[in-house]
Design a protein around this motif. Structure first.
Motif, PDB file in Angstrom:
ATOM      1  N   ALA A   1     -16.532   0.801  -0.051  1.00 47.33           N
ATOM      2  CA  ALA A   1     -15.387  -0.044   0.281  1.00 47.33           C
ATOM      3  C   ALA A   1     -14.289   0.067  -0.778  1.00 47.33           C
ATOM      4  CB  ALA A   1     -15.840  -1.487   0.434  1.00 47.33           C
ATOM      5  N   LEU A   2     -14.678   0.107  -2.045  1.00 43.79           N
ATOM      6  CA  LEU A   2     -13.689   0.218  -3.117  1.00 43.79           C
ATOM      7  C   LEU A   2     -12.975   1.567  -3.083  1.00 43.79           C
ATOM      8  CD1 LEU A   2     -15.647  -1.474  -6.057  1.00 43.79           C
ATOM      9  CD2 LEU A   2     -13.614  -2.362  -4.892  1.00 43.79           C
ATOM     10  N   VAL A   3     -13.705   2.651  -2.809  1.00 48.31           N
ATOM     11  CA  VAL A   3     -13.065   3.964  -2.694  1.00 48.31           C
ATOM     12  C   VAL A   3     -12.080   3.969  -1.521  1.00 48.31           C
ATOM     13  CG1 VAL A   3     -13.464   6.412  -2.231  1.00 48.31           C
ATOM     14  CG2 VAL A   3     -14.971   5.184  -3.806  1.00 48.31           C
ATOM     15  N   ALA A   4     -12.451   3.286  -0.425  1.00 50.54           N
ATOM     16  CA  ALA A   4     -11.553   3.189   0.727  1.00 50.54           C
ATOM     17  C   ALA A   4     -10.254   2.489   0.333  1.00 50.54           C
ATOM     18  CB  ALA A   4     -12.239   2.431   1.857  1.00 50.54           C
ATOM     19  N   ILE A   5     -10.373   1.406  -0.461  1.00 49.95           N
ATOM     20  CA  ILE A   5      -9.169   0.697  -0.909  1.00 49.95           C
ATOM     21  C   ILE A   5      -8.333   1.582  -1.837  1.00 49.95           C
ATOM     22  CG2 ILE A   5      -8.347  -1.272  -2.260  1.00 49.95           C
ATOM     23  CD1 ILE A   5     -10.808  -2.822  -1.273  1.00 49.95           C
ATOM     24  N   MET A   6      -9.005   2.321  -2.741  1.00 45.99           N
ATOM     25  CA  MET A   6      -8.283   3.192  -3.674  1.00 45.99           C
ATOM     26  C   MET A   6      -7.528   4.295  -2.932  1.00 45.99           C
ATOM     27  SD  MET A   6     -11.187   3.491  -6.640  1.00 45.99           S
ATOM     28  CE  MET A   6     -10.366   4.828  -7.476  1.00 45.99           C
ATOM     29  N   ALA A   7      -8.077   4.773  -1.805  1.00 47.20           N
ATOM     30  CA  ALA A   7      -7.413   5.833  -1.038  1.00 47.20           C
ATOM     31  C   ALA A   7      -6.067   5.365  -0.504  1.00 47.20           C
ATOM     32  CB  ALA A   7      -8.302   6.290   0.110  1.00 47.20           C
ATOM     33  N   LEU A   8      -5.933   4.061  -0.259  1.00 49.16           N
ATOM     34  CA  LEU A   8      -4.659   3.517   0.217  1.00 49.16           C
ATOM     35  C   LEU A   8      -3.725   3.135  -0.923  1.00 49.16           C
ATOM     36  CD1 LEU A   8      -5.887   1.292   3.188  1.00 49.16           C
ATOM     37  CD2 LEU A   8      -4.952   3.601   3.264  1.00 49.16           C
ATOM     38  N   THR A   9      -4.177   3.282  -2.170  1.00 50.43           N
ATOM     39  CA  THR A   9      -3.388   3.064  -3.390  1.00 50.43           C
ATOM     40  C   THR A   9      -2.637   1.728  -3.376  1.00 50.43           C
ATOM     41  OG1 THR A   9      -2.998   5.455  -3.397  1.00 50.43           O
ATOM     42  CG2 THR A   9      -1.808   4.145  -5.030  1.00 50.43           C
ATOM     43  N   PRO A  10      -3.309   0.622  -3.636  1.00 51.36           N
ATOM     44  CA  PRO A  10      -2.612  -0.667  -3.767  1.00 51.36           C
ATOM     45  C   PRO A  10      -1.555  -0.586  -4.873  1.00 51.36           C
ATOM     46  CG  PRO A  10      -4.986  -0.954  -3.699  1.00 51.36           C
ATOM     47  CD  PRO A  10      -4.757   0.507  -3.861  1.00 51.36           C
TER      48      PRO A  10
ATOM     49  N   LEU B   1       0.855  -1.186   0.000  1.00 48.90           N
ATOM     50  CA  LEU B   1       0.000   0.000   0.000  1.00 48.90           C
ATOM     51  C   LEU B   1       0.890   1.234   0.000  1.00 48.90           C
ATOM     52  CD1 LEU B   1      -2.691  -1.055   2.648  1.00 48.90           C
ATOM     53  CD2 LEU B   1      -2.871  -1.171   0.158  1.00 48.90           C
ATOM     54  N   SER B   2       0.608   2.148  -0.908  1.00 53.50           N
ATOM     55  CA  SER B   2       1.405   3.369  -1.026  1.00 53.50           C
ATOM     56  C   SER B   2       0.482   4.525  -1.372  1.00 53.50           C
ATOM     57  CB  SER B   2       2.483   3.191  -2.107  1.00 53.50           C
ATOM     58  OG  SER B   2       3.265   4.359  -2.237  1.00 53.50           O
ATOM     59  N   PRO B   3      -0.206   5.094  -0.364  1.00 54.33           N
ATOM     60  CA  PRO B   3      -1.209   6.141  -0.622  1.00 54.33           C
ATOM     61  C   PRO B   3      -0.651   7.291  -1.444  1.00 54.33           C
ATOM     62  CG  PRO B   3      -1.283   5.449   1.668  1.00 54.33           C
ATOM     63  CD  PRO B   3      -0.067   4.808   1.068  1.00 54.33           C
ATOM     64  N   ALA B   4      -1.302   7.570  -2.573  1.00 54.64           N
ATOM     65  CA  ALA B   4      -0.848   8.659  -3.440  1.00 54.64           C
ATOM     66  C   ALA B   4      -1.019  10.012  -2.763  1.00 54.64           C
ATOM     67  CB  ALA B   4      -1.624   8.634  -4.756  1.00 54.64           C
ATOM     68  N   LEU B   5      -1.990  10.125  -1.848  1.00 55.00           N
ATOM     69  CA  LEU B   5      -2.231  11.381  -1.145  1.00 55.00           C
ATOM     70  C   LEU B   5      -1.479  11.449   0.176  1.00 55.00           C
ATOM     71  CD1 LEU B   5      -6.090  11.660  -1.741  1.00 55.00           C
ATOM     72  CD2 LEU B   5      -4.259  12.756  -3.042  1.00 55.00           C
ATOM     73  N   GLY B   6      -0.674  10.458   0.466  1.00 56.15           N
ATOM     74  CA  GLY B   6       0.036  10.406   1.735  1.00 56.15           C
ATOM     75  C   GLY B   6      -0.743   9.590   2.754  1.00 56.15           C
ATOM     76  N   TRP B   7      -0.026   9.030   3.717  1.00 54.01           N
ATOM     77  CA  TRP B   7      -0.671   8.165   4.698  1.00 54.01           C
ATOM     78  C   TRP B   7      -1.719   8.887   5.554  1.00 54.01           C
ATOM     79  CZ3 TRP B   7      -1.156   3.167   4.954  1.00 54.01           C
ATOM     80  CH2 TRP B   7      -0.231   2.353   4.319  1.00 54.01           C
ATOM     81  N   PRO B   8      -1.489  10.100   6.042  1.00 50.70           N
ATOM     82  CA  PRO B   8      -2.523  10.748   6.886  1.00 50.70           C
ATOM     83  C   PRO B   8      -3.836  10.957   6.152  1.00 50.70           C
ATOM     84  CG  PRO B   8      -0.397  11.824   7.177  1.00 50.70           C
ATOM     85  CD  PRO B   8      -0.245  10.896   6.020  1.00 50.70           C
ATOM     86  N   LEU B   9      -3.783  11.589   4.973  1.00 51.39           N
ATOM     87  CA  LEU B   9      -5.020  11.866   4.227  1.00 51.39           C
ATOM     88  C   LEU B   9      -5.615  10.589   3.657  1.00 51.39           C
ATOM     89  CD1 LEU B   9      -7.005  13.943   3.199  1.00 51.39           C
ATOM     90  CD2 LEU B   9      -5.490  14.351   1.229  1.00 51.39           C
ATOM     91  N   GLY B  10      -4.756   9.701   3.161  1.00 50.86           N
ATOM     92  CA  GLY B  10      -5.259   8.450   2.606  1.00 50.86           C
ATOM     93  C   GLY B  10      -5.964   7.611   3.652  1.00 50.86           C
ATOM     94  N   THR B  11      -5.382   7.550   4.858  1.00 52.64           N
ATOM     95  CA  THR B  11      -5.999   6.785   5.945  1.00 52.64           C
ATOM     96  C   THR B  11      -7.328   7.403   6.368  1.00 52.64           C
ATOM     97  OG1 THR B  11      -3.811   6.123   6.736  1.00 52.64           O
ATOM     98  CG2 THR B  11      -5.657   5.904   8.279  1.00 52.64           C
ATOM     99  N   ALA B  12      -7.374   8.743   6.433  1.00 52.06           N
ATOM    100  CA  ALA B  12      -8.608   9.431   6.818  1.00 52.06           C
ATOM    101  C   ALA B  12      -9.738   9.135   5.831  1.00 52.06           C
ATOM    102  CB  ALA B  12      -8.357  10.932   6.911  1.00 52.06           C
ATOM    103  N   ILE B  13      -9.436   9.205   4.541  1.00 47.98           N
ATOM    104  CA  ILE B  13     -10.457   8.914   3.526  1.00 47.98           C
ATOM    105  C   ILE B  13     -10.907   7.467   3.629  1.00 47.98           C
ATOM    106  CG2 ILE B  13     -10.874   8.735   1.044  1.00 47.98           C
ATOM    107  CD1 ILE B  13      -8.976  11.102   0.670  1.00 47.98           C
ATOM    108  N   CYS B  14      -9.945   6.558   3.844  1.00 46.72           N
ATOM    109  CA  CYS B  14     -10.278   5.137   3.962  1.00 46.72           C
ATOM    110  C   CYS B  14     -11.229   4.885   5.127  1.00 46.72           C
ATOM    111  CB  CYS B  14      -8.990   4.334   4.130  1.00 46.72           C
ATOM    112  SG  CYS B  14      -9.260   2.559   4.365  1.00 46.72           S
TER     113      CYS B  14
END
Length: 339
Positions: free
Chosen positions: A55-64, A6-19
């Motif tokens: 659920a899919l948007v949550a997964i996309m926020a974490l950028t598999p 997992l490599s959030p394109a928006l960064g871990w803080p924002l990506g985790t929040a969206i997820c």
């Protein structure tokens, strides 16, 4: 070898929040459906569809992503810098190059330059001359013929502008040239050849060449001439060919004698952490230490293992797009029914 990560394109803080927000929405959708299923016409398929979108948007926020290892191959070449002394003493005809024939020191230097160019195939070259000042005549080029042609144009500087030989004259220009080459081609090997008779007639103390070591992979000082020396002919100043005049020693009034200084060339080689070569009837550039060393500085290939991360969001994006299409179709159908 590939690995999922997992490599959030928006960064871990924002990506985790969206997820987290989207997962909460998915759970809330299921809970609301269960609580109001007797009072709502929402189908199980509609509830599942909306929960899956969240659920899919949550997964996309974490950028598999897929991490893959690759081997990159770098080609490193050699950059040869040649510096030739053109002071008046280089016109003295006491040098030899692979035979007993007496040649001027500069003629021997010309032959040496051509042999150097031939020793480094697939390399690049820069050339400068130095006398009263140091001048870069040929910027870095892969054209070895340009170096051969440059060597043919070398001539001793005019006696009228000579102010005594100072061996440290080329240092500043060599520093600029070698630094520029190193900055542009940091993986290349830089080899310096300094060709001179080693004569230092100026009263100034010579500066050290050690400042060049940081940019050089190897260095050679090439001494031309003889320790017995010879008279220095007057060059330029309207002197016609065949009308030989000699430079006069102001202290004795006799023709001045210039001698090759091997000790000075050895000292410079030590300052460069390089090798001193003395050309004579038996030693040329195409043989000996320089020829043997040149083979190790030719084109080399090095392999480096690197990792590359590639985002794999597109399958989830396609699934979300399809679910949103179903959602839009269901909404349009339901709207028509209400009409």
């Amino acid at each position: 070898m590939t690995n999922l990560t997992l490599s959030p394109a928006l960064g871990w803080p924002l990506g985790t929040a969206i997820c987290v927000i989207m997962l909460v929405c998915a759970v809330a959708q299921i809970v609301l459906h269960i609580r109001r299923r007797s009072q709502s016409d929402e189908t199980v398929w509609a509830c599942a569809r909306r929960s899956m979108i969240c659920a899919l948007v949550a997964i996309m926020a974490l950028t598999p992503s897929i991490v893959s290892s690759t081997n990159s191959r770098a080609i490193n070449t050699t950059d040869v810098v040649v510096a030739v002394d053109v002071t008046g003493s280089m016109a003295v005809a006491d040098a030899q190059y692979g035979s007993d024939e007496q040649l001027s020191r500069l003629d021997v230097a010309k032959q040496a330059v051509k042999d150097i160019a031939a020793m480094y195939p697939n390399s690049s070259f820069a050339a400068l001359r130095f006398g009263a000042s140091g001048t870069l005549d040929v910027p870095l080029t892969p054209d070895s013929k340009a170096i051969d042609n440059w060597a043919d144009t070398l001539a001793p500087e005019s006696t009228s502008i000579s102010a005594g030989s100072t061996l440290d004259v080329p240092i500043d220009q060599l520093l600029l040239t070698c630094k520029s080459i190193h900055d542009q081609h940091p993986d290349d090997a830089i080899v310096l050849y300094l060709i001179s008779d080693g004569e230092q007639t100026s009263s100034k103390t010579r500066r050290t060449f050690s400042s060049l070591r940081r940019y050089l992979s190897d260095a050679f000082t090439v001494a031309v001439g003889s320790e017995q020396g010879g008279n220095i002919p007057v060059t330029g100043d309207g002197v016609e060919e065949g009308d030989t005049q000699w430079v006069t020693d102001p202290e004795t009034g006799e023709p001045g004698v210039s001698r090759m200084n091997a000790d000075e060339m050895n000292a410079i080689a030590d300052e460069l952490s390089g090798t001193a070569i003395q050309l004579n009837a038996t030693t040329t550039m195409s043989g000996g230490d320089s020829k043997e060393t040149s083979s190790k500085w030719r084109v080399t290939q090095t392999s480096k293992q690197r990792t590359r991360t590639v985002a794999m969001v597109w399958p989830f994006a396609i699934a979300v797009a399809l679910l949103l299409t179903f959602e839009a179709g269901a909404w349009i159908t339901q709207s028509r029914r209400l009409l």
